[in-house]
Design a protein around this motif. Structure first.
Motif, mmCIF file in Angstrom:
data_model
loop_
_atom_site.group_PDB
_atom_site.id
_atom_site.type_symbol
_atom_site.label_atom_id
_atom_site.label_comp_id
_atom_site.label_asym_id
_atom_site.label_seq_id
_atom_site.Cartn_x
_atom_site.Cartn_y
_atom_site.Cartn_z
ATOM 1 N N ILE A 167 0.813 -0.997 0.132
ATOM 2 C CA ILE A 167 -0.146 -0.087 -0.215
ATOM 3 C C ILE A 167 0.873 1.344 0.072
ATOM 4 O O ILE A 167 1.915 1.142 0.531
ATOM 5 N N SER A 168 0.368 2.269 -0.711
ATOM 6 C CA SER A 168 1.133 3.504 -0.807
ATOM 7 C C SER A 168 -0.125 4.714 -0.429
ATOM 8 O O SER A 168 -1.344 4.264 -0.243
ATOM 9 N N ILE A 169 0.205 5.841 -0.148
ATOM 10 C CA ILE A 169 -0.693 6.872 0.077
ATOM 11 C C ILE A 169 -0.676 7.831 -1.070
ATOM 12 O O ILE A 169 0.419 8.641 -1.250
ATOM 13 N N GLY A 170 -1.838 8.264 -1.454
ATOM 14 C CA GLY A 170 -1.772 9.245 -2.383
ATOM 15 C C GLY A 170 -2.442 10.692 -2.010
ATOM 16 O O GLY A 170 -3.400 10.686 -1.264
ATOM 17 N N VAL A 171 -1.904 11.833 -2.389
ATOM 18 C CA VAL A 171 -2.250 13.073 -2.028
ATOM 19 C C VAL A 171 -2.408 14.026 -3.021
ATOM 20 O O VAL A 171 -1.330 13.760 -3.922
ATOM 21 N N ALA A 172 -3.116 15.138 -2.946
ATOM 22 C CA ALA A 172 -2.898 16.308 -3.821
ATOM 23 C C ALA A 172 -1.593 16.842 -4.085
ATOM 24 O O ALA A 172 -0.791 16.892 -2.839
ATOM 25 N N ALA A 173 -1.022 17.315 -5.106
ATOM 26 C CA ALA A 173 0.418 17.883 -4.973
ATOM 27 C C ALA A 173 0.530 18.983 -4.054
ATOM 28 O O ALA A 173 1.470 19.376 -3.738
ATOM 29 N N ILE A 236 -7.427 14.467 -6.282
ATOM 30 C CA ILE A 236 -7.042 15.841 -7.119
ATOM 31 C C ILE A 236 -7.921 16.928 -6.527
ATOM 32 O O ILE A 236 -8.998 16.993 -6.666
ATOM 33 N N GLY A 237 -7.229 17.978 -6.328
ATOM 34 C CA GLY A 237 -8.162 19.290 -5.881
ATOM 35 C C GLY A 237 -8.585 18.904 -4.514
ATOM 36 O O GLY A 237 -9.775 19.768 -4.295
ATOM 37 N N THR A 238 -8.396 17.926 -3.736
ATOM 38 C CA THR A 238 -8.754 17.831 -2.370
ATOM 39 C C THR A 238 -7.899 17.728 -1.151
ATOM 40 O O THR A 238 -6.548 17.782 -1.707
ATOM 41 N N ASP A 239 -8.070 18.051 -0.033
ATOM 42 C CA ASP A 239 -7.358 17.770 1.026
ATOM 43 C C ASP A 239 -7.471 16.332 1.721
ATOM 44 O O ASP A 239 -7.074 15.851 2.675
ATOM 45 N N ARG A 240 -7.881 15.443 0.737
ATOM 46 C CA ARG A 240 -8.226 13.970 1.484
ATOM 47 C C ARG A 240 -6.935 13.043 1.048
ATOM 48 O O ARG A 240 -6.137 13.409 0.326
ATOM 49 N N VAL A 241 -6.861 12.096 1.410
ATOM 50 C CA VAL A 241 -5.869 10.978 1.320
ATOM 51 C C VAL A 241 -6.457 9.568 0.841
ATOM 52 O O VAL A 241 -7.661 9.231 1.429
ATOM 53 N N ALA A 242 -5.799 9.083 -0.068
ATOM 54 C CA ALA A 242 -6.165 7.755 -0.443
ATOM 55 C C ALA A 242 -5.161 6.500 -0.323
ATOM 56 O O ALA A 242 -4.131 7.135 -0.519
ATOM 57 N N PHE A 243 -5.843 5.416 -0.157
ATOM 58 C CA PHE A 243 -4.844 4.450 0.051
ATOM 59 C C PHE A 243 -4.586 3.803 -1.367
ATOM 60 O O PHE A 243 -5.706 3.721 -2.310
ATOM 61 N N LEU A 244 -3.527 3.573 -1.913
ATOM 62 C CA LEU A 244 -3.048 3.262 -3.292
ATOM 63 C C LEU A 244 -2.395 2.008 -3.280
ATOM 64 O O LEU A 244 -1.736 1.558 -2.197
ATOM 65 N N THR A 245 -2.143 1.188 -4.718
ATOM 66 C CA THR A 245 -1.075 0.454 -4.700
ATOM 67 C C THR A 245 -0.241 0.942 -5.792
ATOM 68 O O THR A 245 0.574 0.055 -6.421
ATOM 69 N N LEU A 259 3.062 8.413 -1.765
ATOM 70 C CA LEU A 259 4.099 8.465 -0.890
ATOM 71 C C LEU A 259 4.197 6.999 -0.262
ATOM 72 O O LEU A 259 3.188 6.167 -0.016
ATOM 73 N N ALA A 260 5.306 6.599 0.126
ATOM 74 C CA ALA A 260 5.608 5.305 0.543
ATOM 75 C C ALA A 260 4.956 5.000 2.163
ATOM 76 O O ALA A 260 5.282 6.048 2.897
ATOM 77 N N LEU A 261 4.467 4.166 2.361
ATOM 78 C CA LEU A 261 4.124 3.610 3.960
ATOM 79 C C LEU A 261 5.330 3.208 4.627
ATOM 80 O O LEU A 261 5.871 2.049 4.092
ATOM 81 N N GLN A 262 5.597 3.774 5.827
ATOM 82 C CA GLN A 262 6.873 2.928 6.340
ATOM 83 C C GLN A 262 6.368 2.802 7.942
ATOM 84 O O GLN A 262 5.798 3.711 8.513
ATOM 85 N N PRO A 263 6.183 1.728 8.385
ATOM 86 C CA PRO A 263 6.745 0.355 8.062
ATOM 87 C C PRO A 263 5.589 -0.133 6.710
ATOM 88 O O PRO A 263 4.619 0.252 6.813
ATOM 89 N N PRO A 264 6.230 -1.017 5.871
ATOM 90 C CA PRO A 264 5.444 -1.436 4.725
ATOM 91 C C PRO A 264 4.100 -1.986 5.383
ATOM 92 O O PRO A 264 4.014 -2.723 6.157
ATOM 93 N N VAL A 265 3.181 -2.025 4.485
ATOM 94 C CA VAL A 265 1.728 -2.379 4.841
ATOM 95 C C VAL A 265 1.341 -3.217 3.282
ATOM 96 O O VAL A 265 1.477 -2.547 2.187
ATOM 97 N N PHE A 266 0.957 -4.307 3.701
ATOM 98 C CA PHE A 266 0.478 -5.047 2.183
ATOM 99 C C PHE A 266 -1.147 -5.597 2.453
ATOM 100 O O PHE A 266 -1.466 -5.780 3.311
#
Length: 297
Positions: A167-173, A236-245, A259-266
């Motif tokens: 899993i990684s974390i996605g956020v707006a730029a 995109i265009g929000t202040d939210r956070v999403a779990f991605l792969t 962004l990478a998750l540390q420690p890793p989560v699968f």
């Protein structure tokens, strides 16, 4: 007495509509004809299947059990017809894959390329399906394989693990976290997390909530309104956070930072399928995918 598939279809329609009137309209039958069909089925089975009230009809436990098996029987019959026609016409077998929004099209394509190494003749057709559509398609024999994360198999389906993804974390730029290379799950305790299904209704959402609770917090969730679009675009265009792969780095043309998750989560990659339906391509795909997962475990 053998079961009449037409009568079983009638029972399924009544169960799904919750009304003889609506079911009759869906089946293009008169309400009287449908009611007679269901009562005849009850006599043949030997028990009552429906509870009839002024407000409609509801399934009794016996009816619910028969509907579950009827969906399987209907899928077997339809699959047998399609298979015989395909073989008789000399047509190539196509592996029909559905995948939920939790599994990206890119991940499906990569998996198919890996499988093609051992089965270069594999022909596949893949499309996104929401969880309910995926289950219905598999039971009806319209799909050979369903790729998902965390979905429990419905009656008549089996589930296999094809591997796991980090899993990684996605956020707006322009998000406050966007300048970081990595985050810990606990860093998200004050964030609102975008998900694609409601807890209790989505096995994948339940998996993610479980990871958050293991990190010591109850997540704030918001169901995305952008159903059907790639998960990476939902922040995109929000202040939210999403779990991605997705892999860490810029995404969506620079509009998203992953962004990478540390420690890793699968999270697991699951395959749902109907084991009672014959599919040479499906069996070859599962064998190759599971063998690859074992090598990379």
């Amino acid at each position: 007495m053998p079961l009449d598939l037409n009568k079983l279809d009638h029972l399924i329609a009544v169960a799904e509509e919750g009304s003889l009137t609506r079911a009759a309209a869906r089946l293009h039958l008169s309400q009287q004809a449908l009611s007679t069909s269901v009562r005849t089925l009850e006599r043949e089975v030997g028990v009552r299947l429906l509870e009839r009230t002024s407000g409609g009809v509801t399934l009794l436990p016996s009816g619910a059990a028969l509907v579950e098996d009827a969906r399987v029987l209907r899928g077997v019959a339809q699959s047998a017809l399609r298979r015989a026609r395909r073989i008789g016409r000399g047509e190539r077998e196509m592996l029909r894959i559905g995948h939920t929004p939790a599994v990206t099209g890119g991940e499906v394509s990569l998996l198919l390329r890996h499988v093609a190494v051992t089965d270069p003749e594999l022909a596949a057709d893949a499309h996104q399906r929401y969880p309910g559509e995926l289950t219905a398609g598999l039971l009806a024999g319209d799909l050979d394989l369903g790729l998902c994360r965390g979905m429990s198999p419905a009656h008549g389906l089996a589930r296999a693990v094809l591997g796991e993804h980090r899993i990684s974390i996605g956020v707006a730029a322009d998000h406050p976290l966007a300048g970081r290379e990595s985050v810990a799950l606990a860093d998200l305790s004050e964030q609102t997390l975008v998900v694609w299904g409601r807890p209790g209704d989505s096995g994948y959402t339940d998996l993610l909530v479980g990871h958050c609770r293991a990190a010591g917090f109850e997540p704030r969730l918001e169901r995305s309104t952008l159903q059907g679009t790639p998960p990476v675009t939902h922040v995109i265009g929000t202040d939210r956070v999403a779990f991605l792969t997705e892999p860490p780095g810029a995404a969506a043309g620079g509009a998203v930072r992953v962004l990478a998750l540390q420690p890793p989560v699968f999270v697991p990659l699951h395959a749902l399928y109907a084991p009672h339906l014959a599919s040479t391509n499906r069996d070859a795909f599962l064998d190759a995918a599971q063998a690859r997962a074992s090598r990379h475990a």
